[in-house]
Design a protein around this motif. Structure first.
Motif, PDB file in Angstrom:
ATOM      1  N   GLU A  33       0.987  -1.503   0.134  1.00  0.00           N
ATOM      2  CA  GLU A  33      -0.199  -0.074   0.146  1.00  0.00           C
ATOM      3  C   GLU A  33       0.613   1.606  -0.225  1.00  0.00           C
ATOM      4  O   GLU A  33       1.780   1.333   0.565  1.00  0.00           O
ATOM      5  N   GLY A  34       0.594   2.520  -1.063  1.00  0.00           N
ATOM      6  CA  GLY A  34       0.888   3.898  -0.676  1.00  0.00           C
ATOM      7  C   GLY A  34       1.808   3.310  -2.231  1.00  0.00           C
ATOM      8  O   GLY A  34       2.885   4.722  -2.177  1.00  0.00           O
ATOM      9  N   THR A  35       2.783   2.449  -2.155  1.00  0.00           N
ATOM     10  CA  THR A  35       4.108   2.404  -3.728  1.00  0.00           C
ATOM     11  C   THR A  35       3.159   2.464  -4.955  1.00  0.00           C
ATOM     12  O   THR A  35       2.385   2.432  -5.613  1.00  0.00           O
ATOM     13  N   PRO A  36       4.151   3.255  -5.131  1.00  0.00           N
ATOM     14  CA  PRO A  36       3.754   3.239  -7.179  1.00  0.00           C
ATOM     15  C   PRO A  36       2.992   2.437  -7.659  1.00  0.00           C
ATOM     16  O   PRO A  36       3.124   1.242  -7.830  1.00  0.00           O
ATOM     17  N   ALA A  37       2.116   1.943  -8.868  1.00  0.00           N
ATOM     18  CA  ALA A  37       1.154   0.705  -8.952  1.00  0.00           C
ATOM     19  C   ALA A  37       0.774   0.729 -10.241  1.00  0.00           C
ATOM     20  O   ALA A  37       0.483   1.480 -11.536  1.00  0.00           O
ATOM     21  N   ASN A  38       2.819   0.195 -11.277  1.00  0.00           N
ATOM     22  CA  ASN A  38       2.108   0.776 -12.444  1.00  0.00           C
ATOM     23  C   ASN A  38       2.442  -0.858 -13.060  1.00  0.00           C
ATOM     24  O   ASN A  38       1.955  -1.172 -13.877  1.00  0.00           O
ATOM     25  N   GLU A  39       1.992  -1.831 -12.235  1.00  0.00           N
ATOM     26  CA  GLU A  39       2.215  -2.848 -12.476  1.00  0.00           C
ATOM     27  C   GLU A  39       0.377  -4.184 -12.159  1.00  0.00           C
ATOM     28  O   GLU A  39       0.055  -3.530 -11.306  1.00  0.00           O
ATOM     29  N   LEU A  48      -2.243 -15.356  -3.041  1.00  0.00           N
ATOM     30  CA  LEU A  48      -2.165 -14.364  -2.207  1.00  0.00           C
ATOM     31  C   LEU A  48      -3.385 -14.040  -1.370  1.00  0.00           C
ATOM     32  O   LEU A  48      -4.069 -13.578  -1.617  1.00  0.00           O
ATOM     33  N   GLN A  49      -2.794 -12.888  -0.387  1.00  0.00           N
ATOM     34  CA  GLN A  49      -2.972 -12.349   0.696  1.00  0.00           C
ATOM     35  C   GLN A  49      -3.614 -10.938   0.485  1.00  0.00           C
ATOM     36  O   GLN A  49      -1.989 -10.280   0.369  1.00  0.00           O
ATOM     37  N   VAL A  50      -4.237 -10.658   0.188  1.00  0.00           N
ATOM     38  CA  VAL A  50      -4.627  -9.074  -0.407  1.00  0.00           C
ATOM     39  C   VAL A  50      -5.053  -7.898   1.377  1.00  0.00           C
ATOM     40  O   VAL A  50      -6.723  -8.523   1.431  1.00  0.00           O
ATOM     41  N   SER A  51      -4.726  -7.121   1.819  1.00  0.00           N
ATOM     42  CA  SER A  51      -4.563  -6.666   3.058  1.00  0.00           C
ATOM     43  C   SER A  51      -4.954  -5.177   3.020  1.00  0.00           C
ATOM     44  O   SER A  51      -4.053  -4.510   2.533  1.00  0.00           O
ATOM     45  N   LYS A  52      -5.649  -5.033   3.948  1.00  0.00           N
ATOM     46  CA  LYS A  52      -5.778  -3.019   4.550  1.00  0.00           C
ATOM     47  C   LYS A  52      -4.714  -3.447   5.103  1.00  0.00           C
ATOM     48  O   LYS A  52      -5.284  -4.024   6.800  1.00  0.00           O
ATOM     49  N   ILE A  53      -3.716  -2.657   5.892  1.00  0.00           N
ATOM     50  CA  ILE A  53      -3.052  -2.265   6.356  1.00  0.00           C
ATOM     51  C   ILE A  53      -3.141  -1.231   7.582  1.00  0.00           C
ATOM     52  O   ILE A  53      -2.743   0.051   6.975  1.00  0.00           O
ATOM     53  N   ILE A  54      -3.613  -1.486   8.809  1.00  0.00           N
ATOM     54  CA  ILE A  54      -3.732   0.293   9.159  1.00  0.00           C
ATOM     55  C   ILE A  54      -3.032   0.465  10.551  1.00  0.00           C
ATOM     56  O   ILE A  54      -1.393   0.049  10.624  1.00  0.00           O
ATOM     57  N   ASP A  56      -2.093   1.668  13.720  1.00  0.00           N
ATOM     58  CA  ASP A  56      -1.292   0.525  14.473  1.00  0.00           C
ATOM     59  C   ASP A  56      -0.695  -0.769  14.160  1.00  0.00           C
ATOM     60  O   ASP A  56      -0.893  -1.702  14.959  1.00  0.00           O
ATOM     61  N   GLY A  57      -0.785  -1.165  13.273  1.00  0.00           N
ATOM     62  CA  GLY A  57      -0.142  -2.283  12.845  1.00  0.00           C
ATOM     63  C   GLY A  57      -1.420  -3.474  12.299  1.00  0.00           C
ATOM     64  O   GLY A  57      -0.486  -4.642  11.968  1.00  0.00           O
ATOM     65  N   ARG A  58      -2.549  -3.326  13.075  1.00  0.00           N
ATOM     66  CA  ARG A  58      -3.366  -4.782  12.803  1.00  0.00           C
ATOM     67  C   ARG A  58      -3.753  -4.525  11.141  1.00  0.00           C
ATOM     68  O   ARG A  58      -3.441  -3.859  10.392  1.00  0.00           O
ATOM     69  N   GLU A  59      -4.089  -6.134  10.456  1.00  0.00           N
ATOM     70  CA  GLU A  59      -4.007  -6.056   9.102  1.00  0.00           C
ATOM     71  C   GLU A  59      -5.586  -6.545   9.090  1.00  0.00           C
ATOM     72  O   GLU A  59      -6.297  -7.742   9.696  1.00  0.00           O
ATOM     73  N   LEU A  60      -6.529  -6.291   8.014  1.00  0.00           N
ATOM     74  CA  LEU A  60      -7.782  -6.741   8.031  1.00  0.00           C
ATOM     75  C   LEU A  60      -7.703  -7.388   6.567  1.00  0.00           C
ATOM     76  O   LEU A  60      -6.989  -6.260   5.024  1.00  0.00           O
ATOM     77  N   THR A  61      -7.560  -8.512   6.650  1.00  0.00           N
ATOM     78  CA  THR A  61      -7.706  -9.006   5.343  1.00  0.00           C
ATOM     79  C   THR A  61      -8.664  -9.479   4.460  1.00  0.00           C
ATOM     80  O   THR A  61      -9.951  -9.291   4.384  1.00  0.00           O
ATOM     81  N   LYS A  82      -1.246   4.996  -6.606  1.00  0.00           N
ATOM     82  CA  LYS A  82      -0.584   3.764  -6.401  1.00  0.00           C
ATOM     83  C   LYS A  82      -1.313   3.193  -5.480  1.00  0.00           C
ATOM     84  O   LYS A  82      -2.970   3.065  -5.210  1.00  0.00           O
ATOM     85  N   TYR A  83      -0.907   2.367  -4.997  1.00  0.00           N
ATOM     86  CA  TYR A  83      -1.625   0.567  -4.558  1.00  0.00           C
ATOM     87  C   TYR A  83      -2.567   0.934  -3.262  1.00  0.00           C
ATOM     88  O   TYR A  83      -2.054   1.379  -2.047  1.00  0.00           O
ATOM     89  N   THR A  84      -3.467   1.247  -3.557  1.00  0.00           N
ATOM     90  CA  THR A  84      -4.504   1.065  -1.985  1.00  0.00           C
ATOM     91  C   THR A  84      -4.626  -0.067  -0.491  1.00  0.00           C
ATOM     92  O   THR A  84      -4.982   0.183   0.176  1.00  0.00           O
ATOM     93  N   LEU A  85      -3.980  -1.371  -1.390  1.00  0.00           N
ATOM     94  CA  LEU A  85      -3.512  -2.070  -0.454  1.00  0.00           C
ATOM     95  C   LEU A  85      -2.643  -2.896  -0.603  1.00  0.00           C
ATOM     96  O   LEU A  85      -1.675  -2.787  -1.552  1.00  0.00           O
ATOM     97  N   SER A  86      -2.344  -4.010  -0.208  1.00  0.00           N
ATOM     98  CA  SER A  86      -1.020  -4.578   0.394  1.00  0.00           C
ATOM     99  C   SER A  86      -1.395  -6.097  -0.580  1.00  0.00           C
ATOM    100  O   SER A  86      -2.442  -6.681   0.150  1.00  0.00           O
TER     101      SER A  86
END
Length: 230
Positions: A33-39, A48-54, A56-61, A82-86
């Motif tokens: 998340e937050g890195t340039p999204a060219n691919e 692959l596990q697609v998640s939102k990381i907040i 405080d470090g918690r992860e929502l898959t 930019k990627y909105t998820l990781s």
């Protein structure tokens, strides 16, 4: 996310835009998340596990993606995307890499393909909205029950004893799907085992009473293609 092999035939044209392949190693990030999204990516093997990381470090898959799944569509037609998820690799495998600008050009030039792509994206948004609805309305218990139902629909294998979840998941990974702690998930799973709703053998969950889980969250009986984790 829905497999590309399950999309309308027209969308199989996306496979023609694969630029090269990339190996993904378990425990690493394919993108963050937050890195340039060219691919964008089509998974060829692995999980692959697609998640939102907040913060405080918690992860929502939000989903578990396997062979045939298409990842990265949210970055299309955005200025300086930019990627909105990781995307964390849960099982080693390989992806086909699609360059964002190439796909944007293909969609711009092919109206029929663009329409089919928009319909497909609309279905992905419906899946996400349904997951957030369950998380918000049904609390921690409802979030776990909903997650078990979705995993059942995506990875369930029917047996004489119930439906085995054919996906290796730790209790922490289940907790990430629910936006809660591992301790809470441990307690809730223990309660379900005592009531005979599920059983767990060497980490593998078998669901014996899906109806109970649905009743507890007042299941709206969404189409199976919406009520999934992939």
């Amino acid at each position: 996310m829905q497999s590309i092999t399950e999309m309308p035939v027209l969308l199989a044209q996306l496979l023609e835009t694969v630029h090269h392949t990339k190996k993904m190693e378990k425990g690493t990030f394919l993108f963050q998340e937050g890195t340039p999204a060219n691919e964008m990516y089509i998974i060829q093997s692995g999980i692959l596990q697609v998640s939102k990381i907040i913060p405080d470090g918690r992860e929502l898959t939000l989903r578990m993606c396997a062979a045939g799944d298409f990842i990265g569509e949210l970055t299309l037609f955005s200025p300086k995307p930019k990627y909105t998820l990781s995307g964390r690799v849960a099982e080693t495998g390989q992806v086909g890499v699609i360059m964002r600008n190439v796909l944007e050009e293909k969609l711009s030039q092919n109206l029929a393909l663009s329409l089919e792509f928009m319909k497909w994206m609309s279905q992905q948004h419906r899946k996400t909205q349904a997951k957030f609805r369950d998380l918000v309305l049904h609390g921690k218990k409802g979030a776990l029950y909903s997650t078990l139902i979705r995993i059942h629909n995506s990875y369930g294998l029917k047996t004489n004893d119930g439906v085995i979840i054919d996906l290796p998941l730790t209790n922490q990974e289940l907790a990430n799907f629910c936006g809660t702690s591992r301790e809470v998930v441990n307690r809730l799973l223990s309660e379900l085992r005592k009531e005979g709703i599920i059983s767990i053998n060497k980490g593998t969950i078998t669901i014996h009473d899906l109806g109970f889980l649905k009743q507890e969250i007042e299941c709206e009986e969404c189409p199976v293609e919406i009520c999934k984790v992939d």
